[in-house]
Write a protein that holds these residues in place. Structure first.
Motif, PDB file in Angstrom:
ATOM      1  N   ASP A 184     -23.304  37.300 -39.420  1.00  0.00           N
ATOM      2  CA  ASP A 184     -24.150  37.977 -38.430  1.00  0.00           C
ATOM      3  C   ASP A 184     -24.886  36.931 -37.602  1.00  0.00           C
ATOM      4  O   ASP A 184     -26.082  37.052 -37.331  1.00  0.00           O
ATOM      5  CB  ASP A 184     -25.136  38.927 -39.126  1.00  0.00           C
ATOM      6  N   PHE A 185     -24.141  35.896 -37.194  1.00  0.00           N
ATOM      7  CA  PHE A 185     -24.737  34.810 -36.422  1.00  0.00           C
ATOM      8  C   PHE A 185     -24.939  35.286 -34.992  1.00  0.00           C
ATOM      9  O   PHE A 185     -23.988  35.631 -34.288  1.00  0.00           O
ATOM     10  CB  PHE A 185     -23.837  33.575 -36.456  1.00  0.00           C
ATOM     11  N   GLN A 186     -26.183  35.288 -34.553  1.00  0.00           N
ATOM     12  CA  GLN A 186     -26.556  35.758 -33.217  1.00  0.00           C
ATOM     13  C   GLN A 186     -27.996  35.339 -32.956  1.00  0.00           C
ATOM     14  O   GLN A 186     -28.696  34.868 -33.857  1.00  0.00           O
ATOM     15  CB  GLN A 186     -26.433  37.288 -33.150  1.00  0.00           C
ATOM     16  N   HIS A 187     -28.440  35.518 -31.709  1.00  0.00           N
ATOM     17  CA  HIS A 187     -29.775  35.056 -31.324  1.00  0.00           C
ATOM     18  C   HIS A 187     -30.886  35.669 -32.172  1.00  0.00           C
ATOM     19  O   HIS A 187     -31.909  35.022 -32.408  1.00  0.00           O
ATOM     20  CB  HIS A 187     -30.033  35.375 -29.845  1.00  0.00           C
ATOM     21  N   ARG A 188     -30.721  36.907 -32.604  1.00  0.00           N
ATOM     22  CA  ARG A 188     -31.792  37.553 -33.381  1.00  0.00           C
ATOM     23  C   ARG A 188     -31.959  36.945 -34.769  1.00  0.00           C
ATOM     24  O   ARG A 188     -32.953  37.211 -35.445  1.00  0.00           O
ATOM     25  CB  ARG A 188     -31.532  39.057 -33.488  1.00  0.00           C
ATOM     26  N   ASN A 189     -31.007  36.161 -35.200  1.00  0.00           N
ATOM     27  CA  ASN A 189     -31.092  35.521 -36.511  1.00  0.00           C
ATOM     28  C   ASN A 189     -31.246  34.008 -36.427  1.00  0.00           C
ATOM     29  O   ASN A 189     -31.028  33.305 -37.416  1.00  0.00           O
ATOM     30  CB  ASN A 189     -29.850  35.877 -37.345  1.00  0.00           C
ATOM     31  N   VAL A 190     -31.620  33.527 -35.250  1.00  0.00           N
ATOM     32  CA  VAL A 190     -31.841  32.096 -35.042  1.00  0.00           C
ATOM     33  C   VAL A 190     -33.277  31.897 -34.566  1.00  0.00           C
ATOM     34  O   VAL A 190     -33.747  32.610 -33.672  1.00  0.00           O
ATOM     35  CB  VAL A 190     -30.850  31.523 -34.010  1.00  0.00           C
ATOM     36  N   LEU A 191     -33.967  30.939 -35.154  1.00  0.00           N
ATOM     37  CA  LEU A 191     -35.354  30.645 -34.792  1.00  0.00           C
ATOM     38  C   LEU A 191     -35.414  29.316 -34.044  1.00  0.00           C
ATOM     39  O   LEU A 191     -34.733  28.351 -34.401  1.00  0.00           O
ATOM     40  CB  LEU A 191     -36.222  30.574 -36.053  1.00  0.00           C
ATOM     41  N   TRP A 192     -36.268  29.289 -33.031  1.00  0.00           N
ATOM     42  CA  TRP A 192     -36.432  28.114 -32.182  1.00  0.00           C
ATOM     43  C   TRP A 192     -37.876  27.630 -32.220  1.00  0.00           C
ATOM     44  O   TRP A 192     -38.809  28.424 -32.319  1.00  0.00           O
ATOM     45  CB  TRP A 192     -36.104  28.449 -30.729  1.00  0.00           C
ATOM     46  N   SER A 193     -38.033  26.328 -32.112  1.00  0.00           N
ATOM     47  CA  SER A 193     -39.336  25.732 -31.865  1.00  0.00           C
ATOM     48  C   SER A 193     -39.129  24.683 -30.783  1.00  0.00           C
ATOM     49  O   SER A 193     -38.449  23.672 -31.004  1.00  0.00           O
ATOM     50  CB  SER A 193     -39.897  25.085 -33.131  1.00  0.00           C
ATOM     51  N   GLY A 194     -39.670  24.945 -29.607  1.00  0.00           N
ATOM     52  CA  GLY A 194     -39.351  24.075 -28.478  1.00  0.00           C
ATOM     53  C   GLY A 194     -37.871  24.162 -28.172  1.00  0.00           C
ATOM     54  O   GLY A 194     -37.308  25.248 -28.039  1.00  0.00           O
ATOM     55  N   ASP A 195     -37.224  23.019 -28.097  1.00  0.00           N
ATOM     56  CA  ASP A 195     -35.790  22.990 -27.802  1.00  0.00           C
ATOM     57  C   ASP A 195     -34.937  22.844 -29.055  1.00  0.00           C
ATOM     58  O   ASP A 195     -33.722  22.635 -28.959  1.00  0.00           O
ATOM     59  CB  ASP A 195     -35.477  21.825 -26.849  1.00  0.00           C
ATOM     60  N   ALA A 196     -35.538  22.963 -30.219  1.00  0.00           N
ATOM     61  CA  ALA A 196     -34.806  22.766 -31.472  1.00  0.00           C
ATOM     62  C   ALA A 196     -34.604  24.083 -32.204  1.00  0.00           C
ATOM     63  O   ALA A 196     -35.485  24.952 -32.218  1.00  0.00           O
ATOM     64  CB  ALA A 196     -35.563  21.796 -32.370  1.00  0.00           C
ATOM     65  N   VAL A 197     -33.433  24.239 -32.818  1.00  0.00           N
ATOM     66  CA  VAL A 197     -33.203  25.342 -33.740  1.00  0.00           C
ATOM     67  C   VAL A 197     -33.836  24.957 -35.073  1.00  0.00           C
ATOM     68  O   VAL A 197     -33.468  23.951 -35.676  1.00  0.00           O
ATOM     69  CB  VAL A 197     -31.700  25.616 -33.930  1.00  0.00           C
ATOM     70  N   THR A 198     -34.800  25.752 -35.521  1.00  0.00           N
ATOM     71  CA  THR A 198     -35.532  25.424 -36.741  1.00  0.00           C
ATOM     72  C   THR A 198     -35.165  26.321 -37.914  1.00  0.00           C
ATOM     73  O   THR A 198     -35.567  26.049 -39.047  1.00  0.00           O
ATOM     74  CB  THR A 198     -37.045  25.531 -36.498  1.00  0.00           C
ATOM     75  N   GLY A 199     -34.414  27.386 -37.659  1.00  0.00           N
ATOM     76  CA  GLY A 199     -34.058  28.265 -38.760  1.00  0.00           C
ATOM     77  C   GLY A 199     -32.912  29.197 -38.424  1.00  0.00           C
ATOM     78  O   GLY A 199     -32.746  29.609 -37.275  1.00  0.00           O
ATOM     79  N   VAL A 200     -32.110  29.487 -39.433  1.00  0.00           N
ATOM     80  CA  VAL A 200     -31.105  30.547 -39.363  1.00  0.00           C
ATOM     81  C   VAL A 200     -31.400  31.476 -40.531  1.00  0.00           C
ATOM     82  O   VAL A 200     -31.449  31.036 -41.683  1.00  0.00           O
ATOM     83  CB  VAL A 200     -29.671  29.998 -39.461  1.00  0.00           C
TER      84      VAL A 200
END
Length: 290
Positions: A184-200
């Motif tokens: 279920d990889f999609q934007h709603r399951n990805v966390l961002w901080s600034g320009d970095a992906v910080t969590g899935v």
């Protein structure tokens, strides 16, 4: 909103017995399967409690929460920015429903991160997930394009397109190299901080299957919100990083998986989103034909 009949007080007591007093509770938005509570504890930091409250997932809560717990254990030794598991009440003996307690990863969801640099970062993260060799048993993927869904939606502009997609899915899928897939990889399951992906997050559907199905699912979600050009840009970024060969069969499978089962309403209700979903299917079927 927490479902009726769920004893949140009992669930929080379970957390406190295992960790330390809970000093703040916030219900996180956006969860379709579960009630997600962000907890601040006195000495164990920020945690997240998944309570599997919504059907049909509640019925399957023990297997879903157990899978997420075990997969997160396996991911702890990798570079994938996933939460770390803390405790599991799969049978709901303490919480009343299946529950999984995990660490809270920093960052926030941003469904509008579809610029080229952000799509490249998403592709990097997904390629990293697909490179993980799982150390636990993980189930084989399940298609969400069930035979019962093979009915052209009433809003379709081209019912023949949908019927052709259903015919394709009645044939065997192409061969693939089995990979660990988020599913279920999609934007709603990805966390961002600034320009970095910080969590899935949201690892309950993790499977072994075709890597392209993860790509396809992310593409469909991007296409619904932002159009197929942005979705294709993500797919291209993934190919550039992995050398993967696109498998349009799985693009079609994923689009059809967005149709509701008989007797249930579609969660895609906006006219423009439906248009973009059908347009995305058209592109996928053209790729199949070529």
């Amino acid at each position: 909103m927490v479902s009726e009949g769920v004893d949140v007080a009992a669930a929080l007591h379970w957390v406190e017995v295992l960790t330390s007093p809970v000093v703040r509770v916030e219900e996180l938005r956006g969860g379709w399967t579960s009630t997600m509570l962000a907890l601040a504890t006195r000495s164990h930091g920020e945690l997240v409690l998944r309570l599997m409250t919504r059907e049909p997932w509640r019925t399957h809560g023990p297997s879903l929460t157990t899978r997420e717990h075990e997969v997160q254990h396996a991911l702890a030794a990798t570079a994938v920015p996933a939460p770390r598991p803390v405790a599991l009440d799969a049978e709901g003996e303490a919480c009343g429903v299946s529950a999984h307690l995990m660490t809270r990863v920093p960052g926030a969801v941003d469904v509008d991160r579809v610029d080229p640099a952000s799509l490249a970062r998403l592709a990097d993260v997904l390629a990293g997930i697909h490179g993980v060799q799982p150390t636990v048993d993980v189930r084989t993927f399940q298609s969400w394009a069930w035979q019962a869904k093979f009915v052209a939606p009433e809003w379709a502009a081209d019912t023949g397109l949908w019927e052709s997609a259903f015919d394709l899915l009645r044939t065997d899928p192409p061969g693939y190299e089995p990979r660990l897939i988020h599913r279920d990889f999609q934007h709603r399951n990805v966390l961002w901080s600034g320009d970095a992906v910080t969590g899935v997050v949201d690892w309950v559907e993790t499977s072994i299957g075709p890597a392209w199905l993860d790509v396809a699912h992310c593409c469909t979600n991007i296409a619904i919100g932002h159009g197929s050009d942005r979705a294709d840009a993500f797919a291209t970024a993934y190919v550039e990083r992995t050398g993967a060969r696109p498998q349009s069969y799985f693009d079609v499978m994923d689009v059809v998986g967005f149709l509701p089962p008989p007797g249930r309403a579609s969660f895609i209700t906006a006219h423009d989103e439906r248009e973009r979903l059908e347009g995305h299917l058209l592109r996928a079927m053209r790729r199949v034909a070529s």
